[in-house]
Design a protein around this motif. Structure first.
Motif, PDB file in Angstrom:
ATOM      1  N   HIS A 102       0.863  -1.184   0.000  1.00  0.00           N
ATOM      2  CA  HIS A 102       0.000   0.000   0.000  1.00  0.00           C
ATOM      3  C   HIS A 102       0.895   1.228   0.000  1.00  0.00           C
ATOM      4  CE1 HIS A 102      -3.465  -2.524   1.011  1.00  0.00           C
ATOM      5  NE2 HIS A 102      -2.644  -3.146   1.834  1.00  0.00           N
ATOM      6  N   HIS A 103       0.362   2.331  -0.479  1.00  0.00           N
ATOM      7  CA  HIS A 103       1.095   3.599  -0.488  1.00  0.00           C
ATOM      8  C   HIS A 103       0.176   4.679   0.062  1.00  0.00           C
ATOM      9  CE1 HIS A 103       4.459   2.085  -2.880  1.00  0.00           C
ATOM     10  NE2 HIS A 103       3.540   1.341  -3.477  1.00  0.00           N
ATOM     11  N   ALA A 104       0.606   5.324   1.163  1.00  0.00           N
ATOM     12  CA  ALA A 104      -0.208   6.383   1.752  1.00  0.00           C
ATOM     13  C   ALA A 104       0.603   7.131   2.796  1.00  0.00           C
ATOM     14  CB  ALA A 104      -1.456   5.793   2.407  1.00  0.00           C
ATOM     15  N   ASP A 105       0.239   8.379   3.010  1.00  0.00           N
ATOM     16  CA  ASP A 105       0.724   9.101   4.177  1.00  0.00           C
ATOM     17  C   ASP A 105      -0.156   8.655   5.335  1.00  0.00           C
ATOM     18  OD1 ASP A 105       2.562  10.417   2.619  1.00  0.00           O
ATOM     19  OD2 ASP A 105       1.441  12.291   2.534  1.00  0.00           O
ATOM     20  N   VAL A 106       0.430   8.497   6.529  1.00  0.00           N
ATOM     21  CA  VAL A 106      -0.296   7.920   7.659  1.00  0.00           C
ATOM     22  C   VAL A 106       0.037   8.618   8.975  1.00  0.00           C
ATOM     23  CG1 VAL A 106      -0.487   5.610   6.607  1.00  0.00           C
ATOM     24  CG2 VAL A 106       1.476   6.160   8.074  1.00  0.00           C
ATOM     25  N   VAL A 107      -0.815   8.349   9.959  1.00  0.00           N
ATOM     26  CA  VAL A 107      -0.593   8.732  11.349  1.00  0.00           C
ATOM     27  C   VAL A 107      -0.740   7.457  12.168  1.00  0.00           C
ATOM     28  CG1 VAL A 107      -1.437  10.069  13.306  1.00  0.00           C
ATOM     29  CG2 VAL A 107      -1.545  11.039  11.011  1.00  0.00           C
ATOM     30  N   VAL A 108       0.314   7.056  12.857  1.00  0.00           N
ATOM     31  CA  VAL A 108       0.271   5.870  13.710  1.00  0.00           C
ATOM     32  C   VAL A 108      -0.414   6.265  15.020  1.00  0.00           C
ATOM     33  CG1 VAL A 108       1.643   4.173  14.974  1.00  0.00           C
ATOM     34  CG2 VAL A 108       2.345   4.899  12.680  1.00  0.00           C
ATOM     35  N   PHE A 109      -1.408   5.462  15.426  1.00  0.00           N
ATOM     36  CA  PHE A 109      -2.164   5.792  16.630  1.00  0.00           C
ATOM     37  C   PHE A 109      -2.310   4.628  17.610  1.00  0.00           C
ATOM     38  CE2 PHE A 109      -5.230   4.031  13.768  1.00  0.00           C
ATOM     39  CZ  PHE A 109      -6.127   3.342  14.581  1.00  0.00           C
ATOM     40  N   ALA A 110      -1.905   3.420  17.209  1.00  0.00           N
ATOM     41  CA  ALA A 110      -2.095   2.262  18.077  1.00  0.00           C
ATOM     42  C   ALA A 110      -1.048   1.205  17.770  1.00  0.00           C
ATOM     43  CB  ALA A 110      -3.499   1.689  17.889  1.00  0.00           C
TER      44      ALA A 110
END
Length: 178
Positions: A102-110
């Motif tokens: 997959h390709h995406a900008d992300v925010v890790v939250f868990a």
């Protein structure tokens, strides 16, 4: 989920965790650690809200109702990071992009107790990606692992799956899978 639904989710999760801990020591022959679902930290919630639009609105809404989820004894463990941690890690660009399957900008939250992290695509706020342990270089997670996949189509579904996993664990000691 709106703010009222998130508060209900938080309280339902607290009840499910309490139920899972009732006979924990009898089942596992050791006492449980501290498993907690905390209320919101208003200062941290304001800080994450100020990070918009880099932080998806659904995550801002979540942290307005929930502080952190620390469940070291539910299966392999599960942790919903605090708003302060999420904001700091995102601003530091510890892990901000995924590539490979997959390709995406992300925010890790868990994360879970086995090193898997969960990240929300940004800026849209969906889907939630499951990131098994793999290479992170300059904040970019790269993996072709088949477990690097969509964990849920959106945050609401992810939270529902977490609640159901805790309820299942409480009822049957079946380790949850997200």
């Amino acid at each position: 989920m709106d703010s009222g639904q998130l508060v209900i989710w938080r309280e339902d999760l607290r009840e499910a965790v309490a139920s899972a801990m009732l006979d924990f020591e009898d089942r596992y022959r050791y006492p449980p650690g501290e498993n907690a679902v905390s209320g919101p930290d208003t200062t941290a919630a304001a800080r994450i809200a100020a990070a918009r639009p880099a932080i998806p609105a659904v995550l801002v809404d979540l942290y307005a109702a929930v502080g952190a989820v620390d469940l070291p004894d539910i299966g392999n463990g599960f942790f919903l990071h605090t708003a302060s941690h999420v904001t700091h890690a995102h601003e530091a660009r510890d892990l901000w992009h995924v590539s490979g399957r997959h390709h995406a900008d992300v925010v890790v939250f868990a994360s879970d107790g086995g090193g898997t992290q969960y990240a929300l695509a940004t800026p849209a706020g969906s889907p939630v990606y499951r990131l098994p342990p793999d290479l992170v270089l300059d904040g970019i997670y790269s993996s072709d692992d088949p477990h690097f996949n969509v964990a849920a189509p959106d945050l609401s579904n992810f939270l529902d799956r977490l609640l159901q996993a805790v309820k299942t664990f409480a009822a049957s000691s079946t380790p949850p899978s997200l």
